[in-house]
Motif scaffolding. Sequence first.
Motif, PDB file in Angstrom:
ATOM      1  N   GLY A  62      10.313  54.604 -52.094  1.00  0.00           N
ATOM      2  CA  GLY A  62      10.571  55.046 -53.464  1.00  0.00           C
ATOM      3  C   GLY A  62       9.875  56.319 -53.880  1.00  0.00           C
ATOM      4  O   GLY A  62       9.603  56.521 -55.061  1.00  0.00           O
ATOM      5  N   ASN A  63       9.585  57.191 -52.916  1.00  0.00           N
ATOM      6  CA  ASN A  63       8.951  58.471 -53.259  1.00  0.00           C
ATOM      7  C   ASN A  63       9.990  59.444 -53.812  1.00  0.00           C
ATOM      8  O   ASN A  63      11.061  59.615 -53.237  1.00  0.00           O
ATOM      9  N   ILE A  64       9.648  60.078 -54.928  1.00  0.00           N
ATOM     10  CA  ILE A  64      10.547  61.022 -55.587  1.00  0.00           C
ATOM     11  C   ILE A  64       9.937  62.415 -55.490  1.00  0.00           C
ATOM     12  O   ILE A  64       8.787  62.620 -55.872  1.00  0.00           O
ATOM     13  N   LYS A  65      10.714  63.360 -54.974  1.00  0.00           N
ATOM     14  CA  LYS A  65      10.283  64.764 -54.924  1.00  0.00           C
ATOM     15  C   LYS A  65      11.422  65.619 -55.450  1.00  0.00           C
ATOM     16  O   LYS A  65      12.524  65.614 -54.900  1.00  0.00           O
ATOM     17  N   ILE A  66      11.150  66.335 -56.537  1.00  0.00           N
ATOM     18  CA  ILE A  66      12.142  67.221 -57.159  1.00  0.00           C
ATOM     19  C   ILE A  66      11.632  68.645 -56.994  1.00  0.00           C
ATOM     20  O   ILE A  66      10.549  68.978 -57.476  1.00  0.00           O
ATOM     21  N   SER A  67      12.409  69.465 -56.300  1.00  0.00           N
ATOM     22  CA  SER A  67      12.037  70.859 -56.061  1.00  0.00           C
ATOM     23  C   SER A  67      12.761  71.752 -57.059  1.00  0.00           C
ATOM     24  O   SER A  67      13.988  71.825 -57.060  1.00  0.00           O
ATOM     25  N   ILE A  68      11.994  72.417 -57.903  1.00  0.00           N
ATOM     26  CA  ILE A  68      12.534  73.285 -58.942  1.00  0.00           C
ATOM     27  C   ILE A  68      12.356  74.730 -58.492  1.00  0.00           C
ATOM     28  O   ILE A  68      11.286  75.108 -58.023  1.00  0.00           O
ATOM     29  N   SER A  69      13.411  75.530 -58.657  1.00  0.00           N
ATOM     30  CA  SER A  69      13.293  76.935 -58.258  1.00  0.00           C
ATOM     31  C   SER A  69      14.058  77.840 -59.221  1.00  0.00           C
ATOM     32  O   SER A  69      14.937  77.392 -59.956  1.00  0.00           O
ATOM     33  N   ILE A  70      13.675  79.107 -59.197  1.00  0.00           N
ATOM     34  CA  ILE A  70      14.379  80.151 -59.939  1.00  0.00           C
ATOM     35  C   ILE A  70      14.721  81.242 -58.933  1.00  0.00           C
ATOM     36  O   ILE A  70      14.081  81.346 -57.880  1.00  0.00           O
ATOM     37  N   GLY A  75      12.880  88.512 -60.995  1.00  0.00           N
ATOM     38  CA  GLY A  75      11.679  89.275 -61.325  1.00  0.00           C
ATOM     39  C   GLY A  75      10.600  88.438 -61.997  1.00  0.00           C
ATOM     40  O   GLY A  75       9.574  88.948 -62.415  1.00  0.00           O
ATOM     41  N   ARG A  76      10.800  87.165 -62.126  1.00  0.00           N
ATOM     42  CA  ARG A  76       9.859  86.234 -62.766  1.00  0.00           C
ATOM     43  C   ARG A  76       9.326  85.256 -61.732  1.00  0.00           C
ATOM     44  O   ARG A  76       9.898  85.084 -60.662  1.00  0.00           O
ATOM     45  N   THR A  77       8.226  84.610 -62.093  1.00  0.00           N
ATOM     46  CA  THR A  77       7.688  83.517 -61.283  1.00  0.00           C
ATOM     47  C   THR A  77       7.444  82.322 -62.204  1.00  0.00           C
ATOM     48  O   THR A  77       7.348  82.472 -63.424  1.00  0.00           O
ATOM     49  N   ILE A  78       7.340  81.165 -61.594  1.00  0.00           N
ATOM     50  CA  ILE A  78       7.094  79.950 -62.369  1.00  0.00           C
ATOM     51  C   ILE A  78       5.594  79.781 -62.549  1.00  0.00           C
ATOM     52  O   ILE A  78       4.850  79.691 -61.576  1.00  0.00           O
ATOM     53  N   LYS A  79       5.153  79.751 -63.784  1.00  0.00           N
ATOM     54  CA  LYS A  79       3.738  79.525 -64.086  1.00  0.00           C
ATOM     55  C   LYS A  79       3.422  78.035 -63.977  1.00  0.00           C
ATOM     56  O   LYS A  79       2.440  77.653 -63.343  1.00  0.00           O
ATOM     57  N   ILE A 108       1.876  71.069 -64.412  1.00  0.00           N
ATOM     58  CA  ILE A 108       1.874  71.207 -62.956  1.00  0.00           C
ATOM     59  C   ILE A 108       2.052  72.684 -62.635  1.00  0.00           C
ATOM     60  O   ILE A 108       3.063  73.293 -62.999  1.00  0.00           O
ATOM     61  N   ALA A 109       1.058  73.274 -61.967  1.00  0.00           N
ATOM     62  CA  ALA A 109       1.081  74.708 -61.667  1.00  0.00           C
ATOM     63  C   ALA A 109       2.151  75.037 -60.640  1.00  0.00           C
ATOM     64  O   ALA A 109       2.386  74.280 -59.695  1.00  0.00           O
ATOM     65  N   GLY A 110       2.808  76.182 -60.847  1.00  0.00           N
ATOM     66  CA  GLY A 110       3.803  76.666 -59.906  1.00  0.00           C
ATOM     67  C   GLY A 110       3.232  77.763 -59.044  1.00  0.00           C
ATOM     68  O   GLY A 110       2.159  78.294 -59.324  1.00  0.00           O
ATOM     69  N   SER A 111       3.960  78.089 -57.985  1.00  0.00           N
ATOM     70  CA  SER A 111       3.549  79.215 -57.137  1.00  0.00           C
ATOM     71  C   SER A 111       4.806  79.976 -56.745  1.00  0.00           C
ATOM     72  O   SER A 111       5.688  79.445 -56.095  1.00  0.00           O
ATOM     73  N   GLY A 112       4.900  81.186 -57.205  1.00  0.00           N
ATOM     74  CA  GLY A 112       6.074  81.987 -56.894  1.00  0.00           C
ATOM     75  C   GLY A 112       7.286  81.505 -57.669  1.00  0.00           C
ATOM     76  O   GLY A 112       7.221  81.247 -58.866  1.00  0.00           O
ATOM     77  N   THR A 113       8.376  81.343 -56.959  1.00  0.00           N
ATOM     78  CA  THR A 113       9.628  80.966 -57.614  1.00  0.00           C
ATOM     79  C   THR A 113       9.969  79.487 -57.453  1.00  0.00           C
ATOM     80  O   THR A 113      11.073  79.075 -57.774  1.00  0.00           O
ATOM     81  N   THR A 114       9.017  78.699 -56.956  1.00  0.00           N
ATOM     82  CA  THR A 114       9.277  77.265 -56.780  1.00  0.00           C
ATOM     83  C   THR A 114       8.097  76.434 -57.260  1.00  0.00           C
ATOM     84  O   THR A 114       6.964  76.901 -57.320  1.00  0.00           O
ATOM     85  N   VAL A 115       8.401  75.202 -57.590  1.00  0.00           N
ATOM     86  CA  VAL A 115       7.374  74.219 -57.921  1.00  0.00           C
ATOM     87  C   VAL A 115       7.967  72.847 -57.604  1.00  0.00           C
ATOM     88  O   VAL A 115       9.154  72.620 -57.807  1.00  0.00           O
TER      89      VAL A 115
END
Length: 169
Positions: A62-70, A75-79, A108-115
Motif C-alpha cells: 500500500g505504498n503511495i508515491k505521486i511524482s509531480i513535475s512541471i 523557466g520555473r522550479t518547484i519550491k 515538502i521541499a522540491g528540487s528542480g522541476t520535480t517533487v
Amino acid sequence: MKKIAFQLLLLAVVALAGVSCKDDGVYSDLVRDNRPAVPVTYTGATTYGFDPYYEVSTAAGGNIKISISIPASSGRTIKEITRVAAGATSINVATLNTVSTNYIAAPIAGSGTTVDFTTTLKDFATKRPAVAITPVALPNFREIAFMFLVTLDDGSQVVAQPVRIRVLA
C-alpha cells in the motif's frame, strides 16, 4: 396593423442590438479554460478518462508515491508542496483552504522541476478514517484522491488537478 408594425420594429431593434455588440475575439471568463501559466503533471500516472490515477495494491504494502513535475521549458522550479488535500474523490479546491484538512504537517521541499509525495494506505486510513479504502468485489477497486497546492520559486502558486489512487486488492 399598428401592433404588427410595432412588433417588427421591436424585432429589428433587438436584432440590431445583437449584432452591434463589441466582439473582442475572446470568450468570457465563464466559458474559457482556467489553465495555469505553468502546468503541473503527474509523472507515470495513467491519464485516460477523468482525473489521472496511480494504482496501488494493498497486497504489495500500500505504498503511495505521486511524482509531480512541471515543464523544464517553463523557466520555473518547484519550491515546495505547500498544502495537500486528501479524501474521497469528491475533494475540491476549497478543501485545500481548510487548515484542519491539510494532509501534511509541513511543506515538502522540491528540487528542480520535480517533487515526490509519498504516503501509505495505512497513513491515509489513520488521517482520513471516514474514507473507505478496502476494495469492493466489483469493480475490484476503490478510489481515493489527493490535490496539491504547489509553490514555485517565484512565489506563485498553482493548484494541480486532483490525482486519484486506485486501491487494488
